[in-house]
Enzyme design. Sequence first.
Site, PDB file in Angstrom:
ATOM      1  N   PHE A  45       0.800  -1.222   0.000  1.00  0.00           N
ATOM      2  CA  PHE A  45       0.000   0.000   0.000  1.00  0.00           C
ATOM      3  C   PHE A  45       0.833   1.273   0.000  1.00  0.00           C
ATOM      4  O   PHE A  45       0.320   2.353  -0.315  1.00  0.00           O
ATOM      5  CB  PHE A  45      -0.947   0.014   1.216  1.00  0.00           C
ATOM      6  CG  PHE A  45      -0.281   0.394   2.512  1.00  0.00           C
ATOM      7  CD1 PHE A  45      -0.031   1.723   2.822  1.00  0.00           C
ATOM      8  CD2 PHE A  45       0.111  -0.581   3.435  1.00  0.00           C
ATOM      9  CE1 PHE A  45       0.608   2.078   4.011  1.00  0.00           C
ATOM     10  CE2 PHE A  45       0.743  -0.235   4.618  1.00  0.00           C
ATOM     11  CZ  PHE A  45       0.996   1.103   4.897  1.00  0.00           C
TER      12      PHE A  45
ATOM     13  N   LYS B  53      -1.730  -6.999  -9.454  1.00  0.00           N
ATOM     14  CA  LYS B  53      -2.694  -6.804  -8.365  1.00  0.00           C
ATOM     15  C   LYS B  53      -2.187  -5.634  -7.522  1.00  0.00           C
ATOM     16  O   LYS B  53      -1.208  -5.764  -6.784  1.00  0.00           O
ATOM     17  CB  LYS B  53      -2.819  -8.034  -7.469  1.00  0.00           C
ATOM     18  CG  LYS B  53      -3.990  -7.866  -6.487  1.00  0.00           C
ATOM     19  CD  LYS B  53      -3.947  -8.793  -5.308  1.00  0.00           C
ATOM     20  CE  LYS B  53      -3.143  -8.284  -4.164  1.00  0.00           C
ATOM     21  NZ  LYS B  53      -3.622  -7.049  -3.541  1.00  0.00           N
TER      22      LYS B  53
ATOM     23  N   GLU C 176      -5.094  -3.586  -2.282  1.00  0.00           N
ATOM     24  CA  GLU C 176      -6.537  -3.331  -2.193  1.00  0.00           C
ATOM     25  C   GLU C 176      -6.837  -2.047  -1.412  1.00  0.00           C
ATOM     26  O   GLU C 176      -7.928  -1.500  -1.500  1.00  0.00           O
ATOM     27  CB  GLU C 176      -7.271  -4.525  -1.568  1.00  0.00           C
ATOM     28  CG  GLU C 176      -6.887  -4.889  -0.133  1.00  0.00           C
ATOM     29  CD  GLU C 176      -5.679  -5.826  -0.035  1.00  0.00           C
ATOM     30  OE1 GLU C 176      -4.740  -5.661  -0.838  1.00  0.00           O
ATOM     31  OE2 GLU C 176      -5.679  -6.702   0.847  1.00  0.00           O
TER      32      GLU C 176
ATOM     33  N   SER D 231       5.088  -7.153   3.211  1.00  0.00           N
ATOM     34  CA  SER D 231       5.683  -7.487   4.504  1.00  0.00           C
ATOM     35  C   SER D 231       6.443  -8.825   4.424  1.00  0.00           C
ATOM     36  O   SER D 231       6.194  -9.635   3.529  1.00  0.00           O
ATOM     37  CB  SER D 231       4.577  -7.579   5.558  1.00  0.00           C
ATOM     38  OG  SER D 231       3.648  -8.564   5.163  1.00  0.00           O
TER      39      SER D 231
ATOM     40  N   CYS E 226       9.550   1.430   3.219  1.00  0.00           N
ATOM     41  CA  CYS E 226      10.390   0.273   3.523  1.00  0.00           C
ATOM     42  C   CYS E 226      11.828   0.700   3.755  1.00  0.00           C
ATOM     43  O   CYS E 226      12.628  -0.059   4.279  1.00  0.00           O
ATOM     44  CB  CYS E 226      10.333  -0.737   2.383  1.00  0.00           C
ATOM     45  SG  CYS E 226      11.100  -0.120   0.882  1.00  0.00           S
TER      46      CYS E 226
ATOM     47  N   GLU F 147       8.970  -4.460  12.929  1.00  0.00           N
ATOM     48  CA  GLU F 147       8.672  -3.344  12.025  1.00  0.00           C
ATOM     49  C   GLU F 147       7.394  -2.657  12.509  1.00  0.00           C
ATOM     50  O   GLU F 147       6.337  -3.286  12.580  1.00  0.00           O
ATOM     51  CB  GLU F 147       8.484  -3.849  10.588  1.00  0.00           C
ATOM     52  CG  GLU F 147       8.223  -2.722   9.611  1.00  0.00           C
ATOM     53  CD  GLU F 147       8.127  -3.190   8.160  1.00  0.00           C
ATOM     54  OE1 GLU F 147       7.644  -4.308   7.906  1.00  0.00           O
ATOM     55  OE2 GLU F 147       8.531  -2.408   7.274  1.00  0.00           O
TER      56      GLU F 147
HETATM   57  P1  NAD Z   1       1.291  -6.680   3.044  1.00  0.00           P
HETATM   58  O1  NAD Z   1       2.296  -7.758   3.113  1.00  0.00           O
HETATM   59  O2  NAD Z   1       0.212  -6.651   4.058  1.00  0.00           O
HETATM   60  O3  NAD Z   1       0.542  -6.683   1.619  1.00  0.00           O
HETATM   61  C1  NAD Z   1       1.275  -6.711   0.417  1.00  0.00           C
HETATM   62  C2  NAD Z   1       0.426  -7.401  -0.638  1.00  0.00           C
HETATM   63  O4  NAD Z   1       0.191  -8.751  -0.248  1.00  0.00           O
HETATM   64  C3  NAD Z   1      -0.928  -6.740  -0.838  1.00  0.00           C
HETATM   65  O5  NAD Z   1      -1.194  -6.642  -2.206  1.00  0.00           O
HETATM   66  C4  NAD Z   1      -1.895  -7.683  -0.120  1.00  0.00           C
HETATM   67  O6  NAD Z   1      -3.141  -7.760  -0.762  1.00  0.00           O
HETATM   68  C5  NAD Z   1      -1.203  -9.024  -0.168  1.00  0.00           C
HETATM   69  N1  NAD Z   1      -1.423  -9.827   1.038  1.00  0.00           N
HETATM   70  C6  NAD Z   1      -1.587  -9.385   2.313  1.00  0.00           C
HETATM   71  N2  NAD Z   1      -1.719 -10.427   3.150  1.00  0.00           N
HETATM   72  C7  NAD Z   1      -1.636 -11.553   2.413  1.00  0.00           C
HETATM   73  C8  NAD Z   1      -1.693 -12.944   2.718  1.00  0.00           C
HETATM   74  N3  NAD Z   1      -1.870 -13.371   3.953  1.00  0.00           N
HETATM   75  N4  NAD Z   1      -1.559 -13.829   1.698  1.00  0.00           N
HETATM   76  C9  NAD Z   1      -1.371 -13.408   0.427  1.00  0.00           C
HETATM   77  N5  NAD Z   1      -1.320 -12.091   0.097  1.00  0.00           N
HETATM   78  C10 NAD Z   1      -1.437 -11.174   1.061  1.00  0.00           C
HETATM   79  O7  NAD Z   1       2.107  -5.290   3.027  1.00  0.00           O
HETATM   80  P2  NAD Z   1       1.511  -3.815   3.077  1.00  0.00           P
HETATM   81  O8  NAD Z   1       0.988  -3.569   4.447  1.00  0.00           O
HETATM   82  O9  NAD Z   1       0.637  -3.572   1.913  1.00  0.00           O
HETATM   83  O10 NAD Z   1       2.848  -2.984   2.836  1.00  0.00           O
HETATM   84  C11 NAD Z   1       3.743  -2.669   3.858  1.00  0.00           C
HETATM   85  C12 NAD Z   1       4.877  -3.661   3.917  1.00  0.00           C
HETATM   86  O11 NAD Z   1       5.554  -3.691   2.671  1.00  0.00           O
HETATM   87  C13 NAD Z   1       5.929  -3.282   4.937  1.00  0.00           C
HETATM   88  O12 NAD Z   1       6.361  -4.443   5.603  1.00  0.00           O
HETATM   89  C14 NAD Z   1       7.044  -2.681   4.095  1.00  0.00           C
HETATM   90  O13 NAD Z   1       8.328  -2.746   4.687  1.00  0.00           O
HETATM   91  C15 NAD Z   1       6.958  -3.543   2.883  1.00  0.00           C
HETATM   92  N6  NAD Z   1       7.573  -2.904   1.724  1.00  0.00           N
HETATM   93  C16 NAD Z   1       8.772  -3.395   1.316  1.00  0.00           C
HETATM   94  C17 NAD Z   1       9.418  -2.800   0.249  1.00  0.00           C
HETATM   95  C18 NAD Z   1      10.766  -3.299  -0.185  1.00  0.00           C
HETATM   96  O14 NAD Z   1      11.294  -2.782  -1.165  1.00  0.00           O
HETATM   97  N7  NAD Z   1      11.352  -4.264   0.493  1.00  0.00           N
HETATM   98  C19 NAD Z   1       8.819  -1.714  -0.416  1.00  0.00           C
HETATM   99  C20 NAD Z   1       7.578  -1.269   0.018  1.00  0.00           C
HETATM  100  C21 NAD Z   1       6.961  -1.886   1.100  1.00  0.00           C
END
Ligand code: NAD
Length: 506
Positions: free
Chosen positions: A174, A198, A201, A250, A305, A406
């Site tokens: 997000f 995707k 959401e 994450s 991140c 985090e």
């Molecule tokens: P998230 O892991 O909750 O969601 C990421 C994606 O995975 C979304 O599209 C979501 O729909 C999907 N998702 C969520 N839970 C899921 C599950 N149980 N099974 C399958 N798919 C699932 O992350 P977020 O809250 O959207 O974003 C923040 C996180 O992203 C932080 O941990 C941040 O550090 C990380 N991030 C990392 C980088 C990087 O370059 N390493 C860059 C941006 C964000």
Amino acid sequence: MAPSAPTAAASGSARGAASGSHPAYVPVLSNFIGGMWVDARASGTVDVFNPATGKVIAKTPLSTRGDVDAAVAAAKAAFPAWRATPVVERARTMFAFKNRLEEHFEELARIVTTEHGKTLDESRGSVRRGIECVEVACGMPSLMMGSGLEEISRGIDCDVHRQPLGVFAAIAPFNFPAMVPLWFLPTAVATGNTFVLKPSELVPLSQKRIFELLETCVPPGVVNVVNGGVDVVNGFCEHPDVRGVSFVGSTPVARHVYRTGTNAGKRVQALGGAKNFIVVMPDANMDKSIGIVSESCYGCAGERCLAGSIVVTVGKSHGDVRERLVAAAKSIKVGDGADAGVSMGPVIRESARQRVISYIEKGLAEGAELLLDGRGHTVKGREKGFFLGPTVFDKVNPKSSIGREEIFGPVLSIMNVPDLPAALELLHAHPQANATSIFTSSGKAAREFAMHAPPAMVGVNIGVAAPMSFFPFGGSKESFFGDVKAHGRDGVIFYTEQKVVIERWF
Ligand code: NAD
């Protein structure tokens, strides 16, 4: 199972557009499949908020495996003709796409601020970073070139070509709604693959607009969007016609995507979460450094991140850094990111706000010293927004939850250590290793730090060590699962297969 035909829905229709003027009107987003905006087969939706006002501005359909099947089938059908399109022509579509993004630059930045909450300047910066990825893809004829050698044996030549593989999927987090999908899409498409995205959401609106701009640049089926959540992610990871998956989010979900995708025989690059350390040496130029450190921790409300999370003060830098950081945090103007003069917007959801508050409570219970408390911060005229003020903790135990987990919010933790080796030990002890920075005037300290720090992205007197589009982006340890990083030459490697042709002509 053959996917059934989706129902067409113009992106500006009641279901598809986010432009309704009636106050009660909340549009449900459409998917973009095979060159058409279509209704999802979803039964449920997720609310999209403007985090500064707390108002619901759209609804994301929770698409099903049937929607995934339809999108992958469209991408698969488009692949042969797209692959056969000369690379210069594919590159030209990226030039056209870049021009469309430039024409709509300000509009896109405003959509990012509306759906995510970050300040307009932060949104502009992120859209710019996304466009830069498109610019790199414009050079695909050079980037994709192989290599060769004649006469490897008498009368025999050998050539190496880079070829596209087929359908690639990408899954976004997000926190950078416009930028992160553009880390992947331009490279995947310009190398000759077809693509299914995707978006998160929670923030699907900037991608909706970006795909409206992109749809006139590439043939139907080359790029597709399936909105939704877990089912779509798992659908991509398990789909037999998806050749590879790019994921950002994450750590637990990155690990899950990596395992599921590789188990199904796919290429996977999965960028995970972070706990980033910023080391401040006693010889750092404090006047120039502290503002940068503060911006690293509080920019985008800590939802980056690459955000600084732990400030490690070395030796006698502690007292000065602590005092200056608190002063810098107090000077931050929290408010609606769309308003001029605001330096920190809200966090993404009320649930995220509550999670950050629970971490502040844990920090207190764990014995850390709370120097500045961001709980209870309100913004006049935006009482329903998801706001928090900046929080500063000192004397944070590296083994405590605020020292280890985090938080992904505007909470900065200070740890003091006697010397640089002790600072490096802290980094080595942490399971994640996305980015880190050192602030120092010593070339020797900087060199030692860059050589021995575990994260794969290192800044020297830089607060947010973000590799630009022509360099590889991605961390190490539990911040990255895979072998090849995002964008730059790594992107070209990820989205292509090398074919070696050995020839002899009689
Ligand atoms: P998230 O892991 O909750 O969601 C990421 C994606 O995975 C979304 O599209 C979501 O729909 C999907 N998702 C969520 N839970 C899921 C599950 N149980 N099974 C399958 N798919 C699932 O992350 P977020 O809250 O959207 O974003 C923040 C996180 O992203 C932080 O941990 C941040 O550090 C990380 N991030 C990392 C980088 C990087 O370059 N390493 C860059 C941006 C964000």
